[in-house]
Design a protein around this motif. Structure first.
Motif, PDB file in Angstrom:
ATOM      1  N   ALA A 117      26.226  14.485  30.296  1.00 42.81           N
ATOM      2  CA  ALA A 117      26.139  15.913  29.987  1.00 42.81           C
ATOM      3  C   ALA A 117      27.283  16.353  29.083  1.00 42.81           C
ATOM      4  CB  ALA A 117      26.136  16.724  31.279  1.00 42.81           C
ATOM      5  N   ALA A 118      28.474  15.793  29.300  1.00 40.33           N
ATOM      6  CA  ALA A 118      29.631  16.140  28.466  1.00 40.33           C
ATOM      7  C   ALA A 118      29.412  15.706  27.022  1.00 40.33           C
ATOM      8  CB  ALA A 118      30.895  15.500  29.031  1.00 40.33           C
ATOM      9  N   GLY A 119      28.867  14.499  26.836  1.00 42.49           N
ATOM     10  CA  GLY A 119      28.581  14.034  25.482  1.00 42.49           C
ATOM     11  C   GLY A 119      27.564  14.915  24.782  1.00 42.49           C
ATOM     12  N   ALA A 120      26.531  15.319  25.514  1.00 40.64           N
ATOM     13  CA  ALA A 120      25.513  16.203  24.943  1.00 40.64           C
ATOM     14  C   ALA A 120      26.114  17.559  24.582  1.00 40.64           C
ATOM     15  CB  ALA A 120      24.362  16.380  25.929  1.00 40.64           C
ATOM     16  N   PHE A 121      27.017  18.029  25.432  1.00 41.47           N
ATOM     17  CA  PHE A 121      27.664  19.322  25.172  1.00 41.47           C
ATOM     18  C   PHE A 121      28.491  19.270  23.892  1.00 41.47           C
ATOM     19  CE2 PHE A 121      31.575  21.832  25.500  1.00 41.47           C
ATOM     20  CZ  PHE A 121      31.046  23.110  25.586  1.00 41.47           C
ATOM     21  N   PHE A 122      29.310  18.236  23.746  1.00 36.90           N
ATOM     22  CA  PHE A 122      30.148  18.128  22.549  1.00 36.90           C
ATOM     23  C   PHE A 122      29.301  18.027  21.288  1.00 36.90           C
ATOM     24  CE2 PHE A 122      33.592  16.570  25.453  1.00 36.90           C
ATOM     25  CZ  PHE A 122      34.493  17.579  25.162  1.00 36.90           C
ATOM     26  N   LEU A 123      28.182  17.331  21.397  1.00 39.40           N
ATOM     27  CA  LEU A 123      27.302  17.193  20.239  1.00 39.40           C
ATOM     28  C   LEU A 123      26.665  18.527  19.864  1.00 39.40           C
ATOM     29  CD1 LEU A 123      26.423  14.934  18.369  1.00 39.40           C
ATOM     30  CD2 LEU A 123      24.467  14.514  19.863  1.00 39.40           C
ATOM     31  N   GLY A 124      26.460  19.394  20.851  1.00 37.98           N
ATOM     32  CA  GLY A 124      25.845  20.690  20.584  1.00 37.98           C
ATOM     33  C   GLY A 124      26.815  21.763  20.131  1.00 37.98           C
ATOM     34  N   VAL A 125      28.116  21.481  20.186  1.00 39.78           N
ATOM     35  CA  VAL A 125      29.110  22.483  19.781  1.00 39.78           C
ATOM     36  C   VAL A 125      28.943  22.872  18.320  1.00 39.78           C
ATOM     37  CG1 VAL A 125      31.595  22.820  19.378  1.00 39.78           C
ATOM     38  CG2 VAL A 125      30.795  21.917  21.556  1.00 39.78           C
ATOM     39  N   ARG A 126      28.442  21.956  17.500  1.00 42.13           N
ATOM     40  CA  ARG A 126      28.286  22.253  16.082  1.00 42.13           C
ATOM     41  C   ARG A 126      27.384  23.457  15.853  1.00 42.13           C
ATOM     42  NH1 ARG A 126      24.455  18.755  17.480  1.00 42.13           N
ATOM     43  NH2 ARG A 126      22.460  18.705  16.370  1.00 42.13           N
ATOM     44  N   ASN A 127      26.446  23.712  16.776  1.00 42.82           N
ATOM     45  CA  ASN A 127      25.551  24.858  16.622  1.00 42.82           C
ATOM     46  C   ASN A 127      26.315  26.176  16.662  1.00 42.82           C
ATOM     47  OD1 ASN A 127      23.352  23.126  16.479  1.00 42.82           O
ATOM     48  ND2 ASN A 127      22.955  23.231  18.666  1.00 42.82           N
ATOM     49  N   THR A 128      27.481  26.175  17.320  1.00 43.80           N
ATOM     50  CA  THR A 128      28.312  27.378  17.340  1.00 43.80           C
ATOM     51  C   THR A 128      28.774  27.737  15.940  1.00 43.80           C
ATOM     52  OG1 THR A 128      29.087  26.811  19.563  1.00 43.80           O
ATOM     53  CG2 THR A 128      30.381  28.428  18.330  1.00 43.80           C
ATOM     54  N   PHE A 129      29.175  26.730  15.167  1.00 40.08           N
ATOM     55  CA  PHE A 129      29.608  26.974  13.792  1.00 40.08           C
ATOM     56  C   PHE A 129      28.428  27.438  12.929  1.00 40.08           C
ATOM     57  CE2 PHE A 129      32.500  23.744  15.531  1.00 40.08           C
ATOM     58  CZ  PHE A 129      33.707  24.413  15.386  1.00 40.08           C
ATOM     59  N   TYR A 130      27.256  26.876  13.175  1.00 33.80           N
ATOM     60  CA  TYR A 130      26.067  27.352  12.458  1.00 33.80           C
ATOM     61  C   TYR A 130      25.843  28.839  12.744  1.00 33.80           C
ATOM     62  CZ  TYR A 130      24.721  22.390  11.958  1.00 33.80           C
ATOM     63  OH  TYR A 130      24.678  21.051  11.664  1.00 33.80           O
ATOM     64  N   GLY A 131      25.992  29.217  14.018  1.00 34.51           N
ATOM     65  CA  GLY A 131      25.744  30.600  14.406  1.00 34.51           C
ATOM     66  C   GLY A 131      26.674  31.583  13.722  1.00 34.51           C
ATOM     67  N   LEU A 132      27.918  31.196  13.519  1.00 38.21           N
ATOM     68  CA  LEU A 132      28.867  32.074  12.847  1.00 38.21           C
ATOM     69  C   LEU A 132      28.404  32.410  11.433  1.00 38.21           C
ATOM     70  CD1 LEU A 132      32.248  30.459  13.985  1.00 38.21           C
ATOM     71  CD2 LEU A 132      31.214  32.573  14.830  1.00 38.21           C
ATOM     72  N   ARG A 133      27.880  31.411  10.743  1.00 39.41           N
ATOM     73  CA  ARG A 133      27.403  31.639   9.362  1.00 39.41           C
ATOM     74  C   ARG A 133      26.077  32.395   9.350  1.00 39.41           C
ATOM     75  NH1 ARG A 133      27.756  33.495   5.086  1.00 39.41           N
ATOM     76  NH2 ARG A 133      27.166  32.495   3.127  1.00 39.41           N
ATOM     77  N   LEU A 134      25.160  32.002  10.214  1.00 43.32           N
ATOM     78  CA  LEU A 134      23.845  32.637  10.224  1.00 43.32           C
ATOM     79  C   LEU A 134      23.907  34.096  10.666  1.00 43.32           C
ATOM     80  CD1 LEU A 134      21.538  29.809  11.634  1.00 43.32           C
ATOM     81  CD2 LEU A 134      21.700  30.643   9.285  1.00 43.32           C
ATOM     82  N   SER A 135      24.864  34.446  11.510  1.00 41.63           N
ATOM     83  CA  SER A 135      24.965  35.840  11.945  1.00 41.63           C
ATOM     84  C   SER A 135      25.220  36.764  10.770  1.00 41.63           C
ATOM     85  CB  SER A 135      26.082  35.988  12.982  1.00 41.63           C
ATOM     86  OG  SER A 135      27.352  35.712  12.400  1.00 41.63           O
TER      87      SER A 135
END
Length: 286
Positions: A117-135
Motif C-alpha cells: 500500500a505504501a508503494g502504491a501511495f508514493f506512486l500516486g503522489v504525482r497526481n497531486t502535482f497534476y492537480g495543482l496545474r489542472l486547477s
C-alpha cells in the motif's frame, strides 16, 4: 480619439494564461491599420480555436485505448488473490492504474500488505502535482473540484494540457475522464470474472497501452531544449533508481529533474550575464 479594448485572458497552446494584444478601433468601430486585431477570448493559437468534435475524438481515443488495460488489471488482481469485490473497489475508488498494478503486483509477489500500500501511495503522489496545474486550467467551481479530483491522472492531464483553450481543456478532461473511468471499471470487472479464460495478460500487451498513450501525448509537447533536457534527466533518474528504491519512489525522484535543469540553466545565464557586464565595464574604462 481611438478606443483601446483589451482582450480577456485565455490559455495558450501550452495551457499558460496569456493576454492578447490590445485592439485599437477608430470611431467607425473598425480596426485601425497596422494594429493587431482583437482575438476572441478562448481562441487558440492564431485565433483559431480547436473544434469541439476534434477534442472529443482525441479524448475518446485515449479513453478507449487506455481503458482496455482494465482487463489486465482485473486478471492480475484476481491472480494475486483479491476477491471480485476488492478488485472492483480498487478501480472505483483508487482509479490510478500504476498504483493499482503496483499494489497487486507486490501482493502477488508475497509482499506485506502495508508495504504494498505504501508503494502504491508514493506512486500516486504525482497526481497531486497534476492537480495543482489542472486547477488553474480548469478553473472549476469549488463544489465540483472534489469530484473532478477523482479523474486527475496521467491521461486526463496529458489531454488537458494539449488543448489551446479553457473550453477545450474542460471538454478534453471531462471526456477522457468519463470514458476512461467507465471503461476501466467495466474491463476490470470482466477481467476479474474471466481471469482463467484470458490467461496470461502479457501475451495481449494490454499493460503497455497506458504508458504508450501517455508518451505519445507527451512527446509533441517537448518543444524547447529545456523541456527535452528535463524529460531526459527524468528518464535517467527514474530508471537509475528503479532497482534500488521501493515502488513509486523513483517517480518522485524523477520529479527533481525540472528544478535541477532550471538551476543549471540559471547558472549558465548568470555567468554569461556576468561576463557581458565585465566586458562592458572594460570598454567604458578605455
Amino acid at each position: 480619439m481611438p478606443e483601446q479594448t483589451a482582450s480577456a485572458d485565455r490559455p495558450d497552446a501550452a495551457g499558460i494564461p496569456a493576454r492578447s494584444a490590445p485592439e485599437t478601433k477608430n470611431e467607425a468601430g473598425t480596426a485601425a491599420p497596422g494594429v493587431t486585431a482583437h482575438t476572441e477570448p478562448g481562441a487558440g493559437p492564431g485565433g483559431e480555436p480547436k473544434p469541439d468534435s476534434a477534442v472529443v475524438r482525441d479524448a475518446l481515443g485515449v479513453g478507449v485505448a487506455v481503458g482496455l488495460s482494465g482487463f489486465a488489471f482485473g486478471v492480475t488482481s484476481a491472480g494475486a488473490g483479491l476477491t471480485l469485490l476488492q478488485s472492483c473497489a480498487l478501480s472505483l475508488l483508487v482509479f490510478t492504474g500504476a498504483s493499482q498494478f503496483a499494489l497487486v503486483g507486490a501482493l502477488a509477489a508475497g509482499g506485506n500488505p502495508l508495504t504494498a500500500a505504501a508503494g502504491a501511495f508514493f506512486l500516486g503522489v504525482r497526481n497531486t502535482f497534476y492537480g495543482l496545474r489542472l486547477s488553474q486550467l480548469l478553473a472549476l467551481p469549488p463544489f465540483v473540484r472534489p469530484f473532478a479530483a477523482q479523474w486527475v491522472i496521467d491521461e486526463t492531464t496529458a489531454v488537458a494540457l494539449a488543448q489551446p483553450t479553457r473550453r477545450a481543456v474542460r471538454i478534453g478532461f471531462t471526456v477522457t475522464g468519463l470514458s476512461l473511468y467507465v471503461l476501466w471499471n467495466l474491463t476490470t470487472l470482466l477481467g476479474a470474472l474471466g481471469a482463467e479464460a484470458i490467461g496470461d495478460t502479457d501475451a495481449w500487451g494490454l499493460d503497455a497501452a497506458g504508458p504508450a498513450v501517455f508518451l505519445a501525448l507527451l512527446a509533441p509537447m517537448l518543444r524547447t531544449t529545456t523541456e527535452r533536457a528535463v524529460a531526459a534527466v527524468a528518464v535517467v533518474l527514474g530508471l537509475g533508481f528503479l532497482p534500488v528504491l521501493p515502488a513509486g519512489v523513483p517517480v518522485l525522484v524523477a520529479a527533481l529533474a525540472a528544478p535541477a535543469v532550471l538551476w543549471f540553466e540559471g547558472r549558465g545565464t548568470g555567468r554569461r550575464t556576468g561576463r557581458g557586464t565585465t566586458t562592458d565595464r572594460k570598454g567604458t574604462d578605455r
